[in-house]
Design a protein around this motif. Structure first.
Motif, PDB file in Angstrom:
ATOM      1  N   ASP A  86      -5.005 -20.121  15.205  1.00 18.88           N
ATOM      2  CA  ASP A  86      -4.900 -20.379  16.646  1.00 18.88           C
ATOM      3  C   ASP A  86      -3.445 -20.289  17.080  1.00 18.88           C
ATOM      4  OD1 ASP A  86      -7.592 -20.759  17.000  1.00 18.88           O
ATOM      5  OD2 ASP A  86      -7.502 -22.946  16.894  1.00 18.88           O
ATOM      6  N   GLY A  87      -3.212 -19.585  18.151  1.00 18.77           N
ATOM      7  CA  GLY A  87      -1.864 -19.455  18.683  1.00 18.77           C
ATOM      8  C   GLY A  87      -1.026 -18.393  18.004  1.00 18.77           C
ATOM      9  N   GLU A  88      -1.567 -17.768  16.971  1.00 21.57           N
ATOM     10  CA  GLU A  88      -0.817 -16.735  16.269  1.00 21.57           C
ATOM     11  C   GLU A  88      -0.630 -15.528  17.195  1.00 21.57           C
ATOM     12  OE1 GLU A  88      -0.977 -14.519  11.950  1.00 21.57           O
ATOM     13  OE2 GLU A  88      -2.825 -15.325  12.774  1.00 21.57           O
ATOM     14  N   ALA A  89       0.601 -15.062  17.302  1.00 16.99           N
ATOM     15  CA  ALA A  89       0.882 -13.936  18.186  1.00 16.99           C
ATOM     16  C   ALA A  89       1.986 -13.083  17.570  1.00 16.99           C
ATOM     17  CB  ALA A  89       1.320 -14.437  19.559  1.00 16.99           C
ATOM     18  N   TRP A  90       1.753 -11.789  17.531  1.00 11.18           N
ATOM     19  CA  TRP A  90       2.739 -10.840  17.003  1.00 11.18           C
ATOM     20  C   TRP A  90       2.953  -9.752  18.025  1.00 11.18           C
ATOM     21  CZ3 TRP A  90       5.071 -13.026  13.210  1.00 11.18           C
ATOM     22  CH2 TRP A  90       4.378 -13.942  12.419  1.00 11.18           C
ATOM     23  N   ASP A  91       4.163  -9.232  18.089  1.00 15.85           N
ATOM     24  CA  ASP A  91       4.468  -8.138  19.009  1.00 15.85           C
ATOM     25  C   ASP A  91       4.251  -6.780  18.345  1.00 15.85           C
ATOM     26  OD1 ASP A  91       5.278  -9.739  21.251  1.00 15.85           O
ATOM     27  OD2 ASP A  91       7.125 -10.189  20.159  1.00 15.85           O
ATOM     28  N   ASP A  92       4.751  -6.620  17.131  1.00 11.84           N
ATOM     29  CA  ASP A  92       4.665  -5.343  16.437  1.00 11.84           C
ATOM     30  C   ASP A  92       4.378  -5.552  14.959  1.00 11.84           C
ATOM     31  OD1 ASP A  92       5.308  -3.739  18.672  1.00 11.84           O
ATOM     32  OD2 ASP A  92       7.459  -3.823  18.251  1.00 11.84           O
ATOM     33  N   VAL A  93       3.853  -4.484  14.349  1.00  5.69           N
ATOM     34  CA  VAL A  93       3.717  -4.388  12.900  1.00  5.69           C
ATOM     35  C   VAL A  93       4.591  -3.213  12.483  1.00  5.69           C
ATOM     36  CG1 VAL A  93       2.157  -3.944  10.969  1.00  5.69           C
ATOM     37  CG2 VAL A  93       1.355  -5.280  12.928  1.00  5.69           C
ATOM     38  N   VAL A  94       5.481  -3.451  11.528  1.00  9.44           N
ATOM     39  CA  VAL A  94       6.370  -2.406  11.023  1.00  9.44           C
ATOM     40  C   VAL A  94       6.145  -2.319   9.517  1.00  9.44           C
ATOM     41  CG1 VAL A  94       8.778  -1.643  10.788  1.00  9.44           C
ATOM     42  CG2 VAL A  94       8.076  -2.960  12.816  1.00  9.44           C
ATOM     43  N   ILE A  95       5.820  -1.115   9.028  1.00  7.76           N
ATOM     44  CA  ILE A  95       5.585  -0.924   7.594  1.00  7.76           C
ATOM     45  C   ILE A  95       6.616   0.067   7.066  1.00  7.76           C
ATOM     46  CG2 ILE A  95       3.946  -0.224   5.808  1.00  7.76           C
ATOM     47  CD1 ILE A  95       1.691  -0.911   7.800  1.00  7.76           C
ATOM     48  N   VAL A  96       7.330  -0.340   6.016  1.00  6.53           N
ATOM     49  CA  VAL A  96       8.362   0.490   5.407  1.00  6.53           C
ATOM     50  C   VAL A  96       8.017   0.679   3.930  1.00  6.53           C
ATOM     51  CG1 VAL A  96      10.845   0.727   4.950  1.00  6.53           C
ATOM     52  CG2 VAL A  96      10.059  -0.447   7.027  1.00  6.53           C
ATOM     53  N   ARG A  97       8.131   1.930   3.449  1.00  7.80           N
ATOM     54  CA  ARG A  97       7.815   2.263   2.062  1.00  7.80           C
ATOM     55  C   ARG A  97       9.101   2.374   1.245  1.00  7.80           C
ATOM     56  NH1 ARG A  97       7.840   6.062  -1.696  1.00  7.80           N
ATOM     57  NH2 ARG A  97       6.014   6.388  -3.004  1.00  7.80           N
ATOM     58  N   TYR A  98       9.064   1.763   0.059  1.00  7.55           N
ATOM     59  CA  TYR A  98      10.155   1.848  -0.908  1.00  7.55           C
ATOM     60  C   TYR A  98       9.577   2.348  -2.225  1.00  7.55           C
ATOM     61  CZ  TYR A  98      12.520  -1.150   2.447  1.00  7.55           C
ATOM     62  OH  TYR A  98      13.073  -1.662   3.596  1.00  7.55           O
ATOM     63  N   PRO A  99      10.333   3.101  -3.021  1.00  6.21           N
ATOM     64  CA  PRO A  99       9.801   3.613  -4.286  1.00  6.21           C
ATOM     65  C   PRO A  99       9.496   2.489  -5.275  1.00  6.21           C
ATOM     66  CG  PRO A  99      12.142   4.081  -4.134  1.00  6.21           C
ATOM     67  CD  PRO A  99      11.711   3.525  -2.798  1.00  6.21           C
ATOM     68  N   ASN A 100      10.189   1.351  -5.119  1.00  6.42           N
ATOM     69  CA  ASN A 100       9.925   0.154  -5.925  1.00  6.42           C
ATOM     70  C   ASN A 100      10.633  -1.019  -5.266  1.00  6.42           C
ATOM     71  OD1 ASN A 100      12.690   0.000  -7.030  1.00  6.42           O
ATOM     72  ND2 ASN A 100      12.093   1.854  -8.135  1.00  6.42           N
ATOM     73  N   PHE A 101      10.293  -2.197  -5.725  1.00  6.72           N
ATOM     74  CA  PHE A 101      10.825  -3.412  -5.108  1.00  6.72           C
ATOM     75  C   PHE A 101      12.328  -3.554  -5.324  1.00  6.72           C
ATOM     76  CE2 PHE A 101      11.442  -8.020  -4.661  1.00  6.72           C
ATOM     77  CZ  PHE A 101      10.895  -8.196  -3.401  1.00  6.72           C
ATOM     78  N   ALA A 102      12.831  -3.019  -6.429  1.00  4.28           N
ATOM     79  CA  ALA A 102      14.263  -3.134  -6.739  1.00  4.28           C
ATOM     80  C   ALA A 102      15.126  -2.490  -5.657  1.00  4.28           C
ATOM     81  CB  ALA A 102      14.561  -2.523  -8.101  1.00  4.28           C
ATOM     82  N   VAL A 103      14.659  -1.394  -5.070  1.00  2.00           N
ATOM     83  CA  VAL A 103      15.420  -0.733  -4.000  1.00  2.00           C
ATOM     84  C   VAL A 103      15.551  -1.677  -2.806  1.00  2.00           C
ATOM     85  CG1 VAL A 103      15.383   1.156  -2.320  1.00  2.00           C
ATOM     86  CG2 VAL A 103      14.857   1.615  -4.727  1.00  2.00           C
ATOM     87  N   LEU A 104      14.447  -2.275  -2.392  1.00  2.00           N
ATOM     88  CA  LEU A 104      14.496  -3.229  -1.285  1.00  2.00           C
ATOM     89  C   LEU A 104      15.441  -4.379  -1.607  1.00  2.00           C
ATOM     90  CD1 LEU A 104      13.522  -4.471   1.408  1.00  2.00           C
ATOM     91  CD2 LEU A 104      11.706  -5.558   0.089  1.00  2.00           C
ATOM     92  N   ARG A 105      15.337  -4.910  -2.792  1.00  2.00           N
ATOM     93  CA  ARG A 105      16.192  -6.035  -3.188  1.00  2.00           C
ATOM     94  C   ARG A 105      17.666  -5.676  -3.137  1.00  2.00           C
ATOM     95  NH1 ARG A 105      14.998  -9.713  -8.382  1.00  2.00           N
ATOM     96  NH2 ARG A 105      16.697 -10.978  -7.652  1.00  2.00           N
ATOM     97  N   ARG A 106      18.008  -4.493  -3.616  1.00  2.00           N
ATOM     98  CA  ARG A 106      19.412  -4.055  -3.579  1.00  2.00           C
ATOM     99  C   ARG A 106      19.933  -4.054  -2.142  1.00  2.00           C
ATOM    100  NH1 ARG A 106      18.256  -0.255  -7.456  1.00  2.00           N
ATOM    101  NH2 ARG A 106      17.961   1.408  -5.925  1.00  2.00           N
ATOM    102  N   ILE A 107      19.103  -3.569  -1.232  1.00  2.00           N
ATOM    103  CA  ILE A 107      19.517  -3.522   0.169  1.00  2.00           C
ATOM    104  C   ILE A 107      19.691  -4.940   0.717  1.00  2.00           C
ATOM    105  CG2 ILE A 107      18.832  -2.843   2.504  1.00  2.00           C
ATOM    106  CD1 ILE A 107      17.277  -0.478   1.103  1.00  2.00           C
ATOM    107  N   LEU A 108      18.659  -5.776   0.563  1.00  2.00           N
ATOM    108  CA  LEU A 108      18.684  -7.122   1.151  1.00  2.00           C
ATOM    109  C   LEU A 108      19.744  -8.031   0.547  1.00  2.00           C
ATOM    110  CD1 LEU A 108      14.887  -7.931   1.600  1.00  2.00           C
ATOM    111  CD2 LEU A 108      16.501  -7.008   3.276  1.00  2.00           C
ATOM    112  N   GLU A 109      20.098  -7.803  -0.705  1.00  2.00           N
ATOM    113  CA  GLU A 109      21.082  -8.659  -1.372  1.00  2.00           C
ATOM    114  C   GLU A 109      22.506  -8.131  -1.251  1.00  2.00           C
ATOM    115  OE1 GLU A 109      19.339  -8.970  -5.298  1.00  2.00           O
ATOM    116  OE2 GLU A 109      18.215 -10.770  -4.724  1.00  2.00           O
ATOM    117  N   SER A 110      22.682  -7.015  -0.557  1.00  2.00           N
ATOM    118  CA  SER A 110      24.023  -6.435  -0.442  1.00  2.00           C
ATOM    119  C   SER A 110      24.851  -7.190   0.603  1.00  2.00           C
ATOM    120  CB  SER A 110      23.938  -4.958  -0.070  1.00  2.00           C
ATOM    121  OG  SER A 110      23.560  -4.805   1.285  1.00  2.00           O
TER     122      SER A 110
END
Length: 140
Positions: A86-110
């Motif tokens: 109840d009350g849950e509301a979202w504006d957009d859904v964004v889906i991004v593909r990475y070849p593996n989780f390590a790539v995402l982690r490298r970006i976010l931890e930089s």
């Protein structure tokens, strides 16, 4: 409860579960602030949360992630939640593909992400769900 942070512990746990062998699709459920909320002293012109996300955060993320293998898979406007909290509301859904989780982690931890991209995401979003998915093998 609104959340806009991904903790180091969550990244570590997901990385341990996923390893590096498979592509991941990161599902972002986002709700924007009416007006982006930058820290005091910001010299950026006022804008909406949506503008901060797509016109500031996305380009900054692309700059930080330059040279990494990733790609925007899909963006869609949420037009309703048929089953949800109840009350849950979202504006957009964004889906991004990475070849593996390590790539995402490298970006976010930089340090570059922390200084150049993250401030725009934090200013833009009122709430965020950040969900890691993989493509399962389907039974025949």
């Amino acid at each position: 409860m609104s959340m806009i942070e991904c903790t180091p512990a969550a990244l570590q746990a997901a990385g341990e579960r996923l390893g590096e062998a498979q592509p991941v699709y990161m599902v972002n459920l986002v709700r924007y602030r009416d007006e982006a909320a930058y820290e005091a002293g910001s010299t950026l012109p006022s804008c909406s949360g949506r503008e901060a996300y797509f016109q500031r955060y996305a380009p900054a993320f692309n700059t930080v992630a330059q040279g990494e293998d990733y790609g925007l898979f899909w963006v869609g406007n949420v037009r309703g939640v048929l089953v949800g909290t109840d009350g849950e509301a979202w504006d957009d859904v964004v889906i991004v593909r990475y070849p593996n989780f390590a790539v995402l982690r490298r970006i976010l931890e930089s340090p570059a992400y922390a200084s150049q991209a993250k401030p725009h995401r934090v200013a833009a979003l009122a709430d965020w769900k950040f969900i890691v998915t993989t493509q399962p093998e389907m039974p025949q």
